[in-house]
Design a protein around this motif. Sequence first.
Motif: not given
Length: 310
Positions: A226-239
């Motif tokens: 949940v915390r990770a998705l708050q920071e990057d909702p679509a997880l676009d910033r990581i591979t």
Amino acid sequence: MQLGMIGLGKMGGNMTERLRRADHEVVGYDHTPGKRDVDSLPDLVSALSAPRIVWVMVPAGEPTKATIEELAELLSPGDVIIEGGNSKYTDDQVHDVLCREKGVGYIDAGVSGGVWGLENGYALMVGGTKEDVAKAQPIFDALKPPAPHDEAGEEMPGAGFVHAGPVGAGHFSKMVHNGIEYALMQAYGEGYELLAAVDLIEDVPGVIASWTQGTVIRSWLLDLLVRALQEDPALDRITGYAEDSGEGRWTVEQAIENAVPMPTIAASLFARFVSRQDDSPTMKAVAALRNQFGGHAVKAVQAQEAEKPA
């Protein structure tokens, strides 16, 4: 109580701070000059009063082996080494023999808690003799999380710390812990992908956040997702590249050796291998076979490259 800490990185540094907050005296050594209290392992040993306890928190493998070999020569009978890295349990048994020849005690400690351990405490799984563990118990008590209480207000034993058995039992327990962790993360990841793949779900992060209270799949790992998705909702910033640090492999190896079926953990380990392939040779073979036996279409490399965004 006095302790020497070798390795003041993310884990060792935070553990040192937690111990100092509990009024323990910690003498720290690290290769990085700005972090350390002393300049060498001999200086560390000299700064401690006998009987000494030294915690080794360096990368597993050769760095740990070299550190323990040097310490075994520097320490005195009755001193104790605690090895808290992610070592393979069979390495502990070799280190224990080396230390016992010098009269030095040896404890292997599986440590879980990550960067959150400073505030929340660390789950500790240790292996060694009762006598050696008793010498270090005040250190373990300061590092572990506060004990939960039952409905009557009585402290519940066992939470956050276990003397799992003889030398090797601590890291074996941590190995299995990390294997389970692999499977849990894989399951959450697969659930996230399905939610994100359908048009029906308009708030994927919200759905996952809704699972953190009152559901049977709530966990600290889910809170972290949940915390990770708050920071990057679509997880676009990581591979999607995921490493493995060894414990997952060792867990599967032990499952094979002991004839214990472990399909979920094994699959999660192999999924990490898949994550490192930009263009899977396996799936190339699958596509070729589908074309050969059924005439199913295959996508040529040129067409695939042309579809990639500029």
